[in-house]
Scaffold this active site. Structure first.
Site, PDB file in Angstrom:
ATOM      1  N   GLU A  11      -6.390  -2.829  -3.006  1.00 43.54           N
ATOM      2  CA  GLU A  11      -5.383  -3.203  -2.006  1.00 43.54           C
ATOM      3  C   GLU A  11      -6.010  -3.253  -0.612  1.00 43.54           C
ATOM      4  OE1 GLU A  11      -2.246  -4.938  -1.012  1.00 43.54           O
ATOM      5  OE2 GLU A  11      -2.000  -3.974  -2.965  1.00 43.54           O
TER       6      GLU A  11
ATOM      7  N   GLU B  25      -7.423 -10.891   3.507  1.00 47.85           N
ATOM      8  CA  GLU B  25      -6.311 -11.625   4.110  1.00 47.85           C
ATOM      9  C   GLU B  25      -6.391 -11.614   5.631  1.00 47.85           C
ATOM     10  OE1 GLU B  25      -2.652 -10.156   2.469  1.00 47.85           O
ATOM     11  OE2 GLU B  25      -2.974 -11.202   0.576  1.00 47.85           O
TER      12      GLU B  25
ATOM     13  N   LYS C  61      -7.319 -15.772  -0.762  1.00 50.55           N
ATOM     14  CA  LYS C  61      -6.218 -14.806  -0.754  1.00 50.55           C
ATOM     15  C   LYS C  61      -5.686 -14.560  -2.166  1.00 50.55           C
ATOM     16  CE  LYS C  61      -4.513 -15.395   3.946  1.00 50.55           C
ATOM     17  NZ  LYS C  61      -3.322 -15.633   4.767  1.00 50.55           N
TER      18      LYS C  61
ATOM     19  N   ILE D 290       3.957   1.572  -1.086  1.00 50.08           N
ATOM     20  CA  ILE D 290       4.609   1.676  -2.397  1.00 50.08           C
ATOM     21  C   ILE D 290       3.621   2.219  -3.424  1.00 50.08           C
ATOM     22  CG2 ILE D 290       5.584   0.334  -4.312  1.00 50.08           C
ATOM     23  CD1 ILE D 290       6.824  -1.501  -2.116  1.00 50.08           C
TER      24      ILE D 290
ATOM     25  N   PHE E  11       0.839  -1.202   0.000  1.00 48.04           N
ATOM     26  CA  PHE E  11       0.000   0.000   0.000  1.00 48.04           C
ATOM     27  C   PHE E  11       0.875   1.254   0.000  1.00 48.04           C
ATOM     28  CE2 PHE E  11      -2.597   3.261   2.140  1.00 48.04           C
ATOM     29  CZ  PHE E  11      -3.743   3.218   1.357  1.00 48.04           C
TER      30      PHE E  11
END
Length: 118
Positions: A66, A73, A91, A30, A28
């Site tokens: 994201e 996850e 996932k 990045i 996130f």
């Protein structure tokens, strides 16, 4: 009994989620570092409003996906610490959604920039 809806409380939950994303998710961070300059750059492109909305949304979609990926996850990890085929599928599908949003953004930006500069 469901608690009453409170705008400011609910907004604080959302901001807490974004803070958590920034603190815990390297991907996130990045993406934000890459996306913010592109959003600024898009302001200087001489394109119509529809294309500006499209290219900016394509970038925001990456961050949205994201967040959804991380939520899935975390939920799976809360439910089970075991390696389970269905957990892996969930996932992997969430990660696939992030990848598709990145591919979508690249396609949209490529189309707009090629149309603008060629």
């Amino acid at each position: 009994m469901k608690p009453k809806y409170r705008l400011f409380s609910n907004a604080s939950y959302a901001l807490s989620g974004l803070k958590s994303m920034w603190q815990r998710e390297m991907a996130f961070r990045i993406e934000v570092v890459c996306i913010v300059p592109l959003l600024v750059f898009s302001l200087f492109l001489e394109i119509d409003v529809f294309l500006r909305i499209l290219i900016d949304f394509s970038l925001m979609l990456i961050l949205i996906m994201e967040c959804v990926n991380s939520a899935i996850e975390a939920s799976i990890d809360l439910i089970t610490q075991e390696i389970h085929p269905l957990a892996k599928i969930a996932k992997d599908c969430a990660s696939g959604a992030v990848l598709l949003s990145v591919v979508w953004a690249v396609i949209i930006w490529s189309y707009v920039l090629m149309d603008l500069f060629l």
